[in-house]
Design a protein around this motif. Sequence first.
Motif, PDB file in Angstrom:
ATOM      1  N   UNK A 130       0.737  -1.219   0.075  1.00  0.00           N
ATOM      2  CA  UNK A 130       0.064   0.010  -0.149  1.00  0.00           C
ATOM      3  C   UNK A 130       0.711   1.307  -0.136  1.00  0.00           C
ATOM      4  N   UNK A 131       1.909   1.345   0.880  1.00  0.00           N
ATOM      5  CA  UNK A 131       2.799   2.681   0.509  1.00  0.00           C
ATOM      6  C   UNK A 131       3.340   2.833  -0.551  1.00  0.00           C
ATOM      7  N   UNK A 132       3.845   1.700  -1.036  1.00  0.00           N
ATOM      8  CA  UNK A 132       4.584   1.826  -2.401  1.00  0.00           C
ATOM      9  C   UNK A 132       3.484   2.301  -3.430  1.00  0.00           C
ATOM     10  N   UNK A 133       2.248   1.756  -3.484  1.00  0.00           N
ATOM     11  CA  UNK A 133       1.307   2.199  -4.506  1.00  0.00           C
ATOM     12  C   UNK A 133       1.098   3.445  -4.298  1.00  0.00           C
ATOM     13  N   UNK A 134       0.978   4.148  -3.149  1.00  0.00           N
ATOM     14  CA  UNK A 134       0.585   5.471  -2.607  1.00  0.00           C
ATOM     15  C   UNK A 134       1.750   6.327  -3.312  1.00  0.00           C
ATOM     16  N   UNK A 135       2.854   6.097  -2.958  1.00  0.00           N
ATOM     17  CA  UNK A 135       4.292   6.841  -3.584  1.00  0.00           C
ATOM     18  C   UNK A 135       4.084   6.704  -4.893  1.00  0.00           C
ATOM     19  N   UNK A 136       4.160   5.793  -5.537  1.00  0.00           N
ATOM     20  CA  UNK A 136       4.248   5.572  -6.895  1.00  0.00           C
ATOM     21  C   UNK A 136       3.141   6.267  -7.770  1.00  0.00           C
ATOM     22  N   UNK A 137       1.784   6.237  -6.977  1.00  0.00           N
ATOM     23  CA  UNK A 137       0.918   7.120  -7.459  1.00  0.00           C
ATOM     24  C   UNK A 137       1.137   8.387  -7.554  1.00  0.00           C
ATOM     25  N   UNK A 138       1.423   9.247  -6.645  1.00  0.00           N
ATOM     26  CA  UNK A 138       1.692  10.871  -6.776  1.00  0.00           C
ATOM     27  C   UNK A 138       3.093  10.956  -7.568  1.00  0.00           C
ATOM     28  N   UNK A 139       3.916  10.050  -7.550  1.00  0.00           N
ATOM     29  CA  UNK A 139       5.198  10.059  -8.444  1.00  0.00           C
ATOM     30  C   UNK A 139       4.682  10.274  -9.877  1.00  0.00           C
ATOM     31  N   UNK A 140       3.724   9.301 -10.458  1.00  0.00           N
ATOM     32  CA  UNK A 140       3.608   9.073 -11.835  1.00  0.00           C
ATOM     33  C   UNK A 140       2.735  10.332 -12.309  1.00  0.00           C
ATOM     34  N   UNK A 141       1.875  10.819 -11.262  1.00  0.00           N
ATOM     35  CA  UNK A 141       1.082  11.882 -11.599  1.00  0.00           C
ATOM     36  C   UNK A 141       2.177  13.097 -11.677  1.00  0.00           C
ATOM     37  N   UNK A 142       3.036  13.377 -10.959  1.00  0.00           N
ATOM     38  CA  UNK A 142       4.117  14.385 -11.237  1.00  0.00           C
ATOM     39  C   UNK A 142       4.609  14.154 -12.602  1.00  0.00           C
ATOM     40  N   UNK A 143       5.136  13.110 -12.894  1.00  0.00           N
ATOM     41  CA  UNK A 143       5.849  12.734 -14.069  1.00  0.00           C
ATOM     42  C   UNK A 143       4.986  13.002 -15.379  1.00  0.00           C
ATOM     43  N   UNK A 144       3.599  12.619 -14.983  1.00  0.00           N
ATOM     44  CA  UNK A 144       2.816  12.994 -16.388  1.00  0.00           C
ATOM     45  C   UNK A 144       2.774  14.559 -16.568  1.00  0.00           C
ATOM     46  N   UNK A 145       2.502  15.456 -15.614  1.00  0.00           N
ATOM     47  CA  UNK A 145       2.563  16.534 -15.655  1.00  0.00           C
ATOM     48  C   UNK A 145       3.848  17.301 -16.199  1.00  0.00           C
ATOM     49  N   UNK A 146       4.861  16.885 -15.633  1.00  0.00           N
ATOM     50  CA  UNK A 146       6.087  17.185 -16.338  1.00  0.00           C
ATOM     51  C   UNK A 146       6.435  16.777 -17.834  1.00  0.00           C
ATOM     52  N   UNK A 147       5.912  15.692 -18.178  1.00  0.00           N
ATOM     53  CA  UNK A 147       6.087  15.171 -19.506  1.00  0.00           C
ATOM     54  C   UNK A 147       4.950  16.351 -20.494  1.00  0.00           C
ATOM     55  N   UNK A 148       3.954  16.568 -19.996  1.00  0.00           N
ATOM     56  CA  UNK A 148       3.106  17.519 -20.503  1.00  0.00           C
ATOM     57  C   UNK A 148       3.709  18.774 -20.700  1.00  0.00           C
ATOM     58  N   UNK A 149       4.506  19.350 -19.665  1.00  0.00           N
ATOM     59  CA  UNK A 149       5.060  20.550 -19.922  1.00  0.00           C
ATOM     60  C   UNK A 149       6.522  20.783 -20.816  1.00  0.00           C
ATOM     61  N   UNK A 150       6.913  19.406 -20.853  1.00  0.00           N
ATOM     62  CA  UNK A 150       7.941  19.295 -22.082  1.00  0.00           C
ATOM     63  C   UNK A 150       7.337  19.331 -23.423  1.00  0.00           C
ATOM     64  N   UNK A 151       6.220  18.629 -23.586  1.00  0.00           N
ATOM     65  CA  UNK A 151       5.455  18.392 -24.823  1.00  0.00           C
ATOM     66  C   UNK A 151       5.122  19.699 -25.277  1.00  0.00           C
ATOM     67  N   UNK A 152       4.566  20.636 -24.379  1.00  0.00           N
ATOM     68  CA  UNK A 152       4.123  22.165 -24.666  1.00  0.00           C
ATOM     69  C   UNK A 152       5.406  22.847 -25.223  1.00  0.00           C
ATOM     70  N   UNK A 153       6.529  22.897 -24.590  1.00  0.00           N
ATOM     71  CA  UNK A 153       7.670  23.470 -24.914  1.00  0.00           C
ATOM     72  C   UNK A 153       8.143  23.043 -26.289  1.00  0.00           C
ATOM     73  N   UNK A 154       8.284  21.866 -26.517  1.00  0.00           N
ATOM     74  CA  UNK A 154       8.665  21.127 -27.712  1.00  0.00           C
ATOM     75  C   UNK A 154       7.822  21.697 -28.931  1.00  0.00           C
ATOM     76  N   UNK A 155       6.624  21.562 -28.827  1.00  0.00           N
ATOM     77  CA  UNK A 155       5.590  21.788 -29.663  1.00  0.00           C
ATOM     78  C   UNK A 155       5.732  23.367 -30.316  1.00  0.00           C
ATOM     79  N   UNK A 156       5.895  24.271 -29.229  1.00  0.00           N
ATOM     80  CA  UNK A 156       5.994  25.663 -29.338  1.00  0.00           C
ATOM     81  C   UNK A 156       7.170  25.876 -30.111  1.00  0.00           C
ATOM     82  N   UNK A 157       8.535  25.174 -29.919  1.00  0.00           N
ATOM     83  CA  UNK A 157       9.812  25.417 -30.406  1.00  0.00           C
ATOM     84  C   UNK A 157       9.715  24.902 -31.939  1.00  0.00           C
ATOM     85  N   UNK A 158       8.741  23.791 -32.130  1.00  0.00           N
ATOM     86  CA  UNK A 158       8.761  23.222 -33.645  1.00  0.00           C
ATOM     87  C   UNK A 158       8.043  24.245 -34.359  1.00  0.00           C
TER      88      UNK A 158
END
Length: 251
Positions: A158-186
């Motif tokens: 259970x603690x591992x599931x909670x930790x990775x749940x929040x971590x993956x949410x942060x990683x998802x948002x980070x990936x979106x931010x990278x995607x927005x920047x990449x798309x604008x630069x292109x």
Amino acid sequence: AMDGSPPPSSPSGLSAFVAVSQLLGLTLLATTGAWLGRYRGGVGWHSPLQFNAHPLCMVLGMVFLQGDALLVYRVFRHEAKRSSKALHALLHGLALLVALLGIIAVFESHRAEGIPAMYSLHSWCGMAAFVLYLLQWLLGCGFFLFPGASFSLRGWYRPQHIFFGITLFILSITSCLLGITEMLLFKISDSYSHFVPEGILANTLGVLLVAFGLLVAYVLTRDEWKRPPLAEELALSMDFKTLTEGESPGG
């Protein structure tokens, strides 16, 4: 309640924060749609506009729906645990399906236009987020939704599931931010630095993504807003532990 007493209320402030998170989430989707519709020609499938389905699906699935799935145990505090688990898994599963459509859209678009795939930091982080998110969902269903895992094994995971749940949410948002920047630069690399409207709108979308992530994380990390176990759940947990591990409730 069965004895006629009023149902328990949510802790002070929780409802307001959840309501603001939903308003932010809907604003995210509206801003994404406005960007793609006003400046990128809209969204299509099996057409030159197929790529635009990618950012829309990723924001909807990997951010908005994933964030709502994480909030299920805060919003439905007094519902049966089994129902909350099912809704939690259903929202995560829906997020995965929407994200999969977004991934198919970008791969088909790149193939049609002869653009290489999986070379950028955005693509690496985004694919890692999706694959790990799928693995997290499968493990969560196996440990918590379907019978089979022992009480002690569930307690360990259970603690591992909670930790990775929040971590993956942060990683998802980070990936979106990278995607927005990449798309604008292109797309608008020559004019981006001149504060053109498209760049400002896309930057605003990035700020909204960060705000949504911070708000969801704040709700999740407030101890007083955690879902309290119901009395019948405590009794069932002790019975389950006794049946599966041969321990007495007091042991």
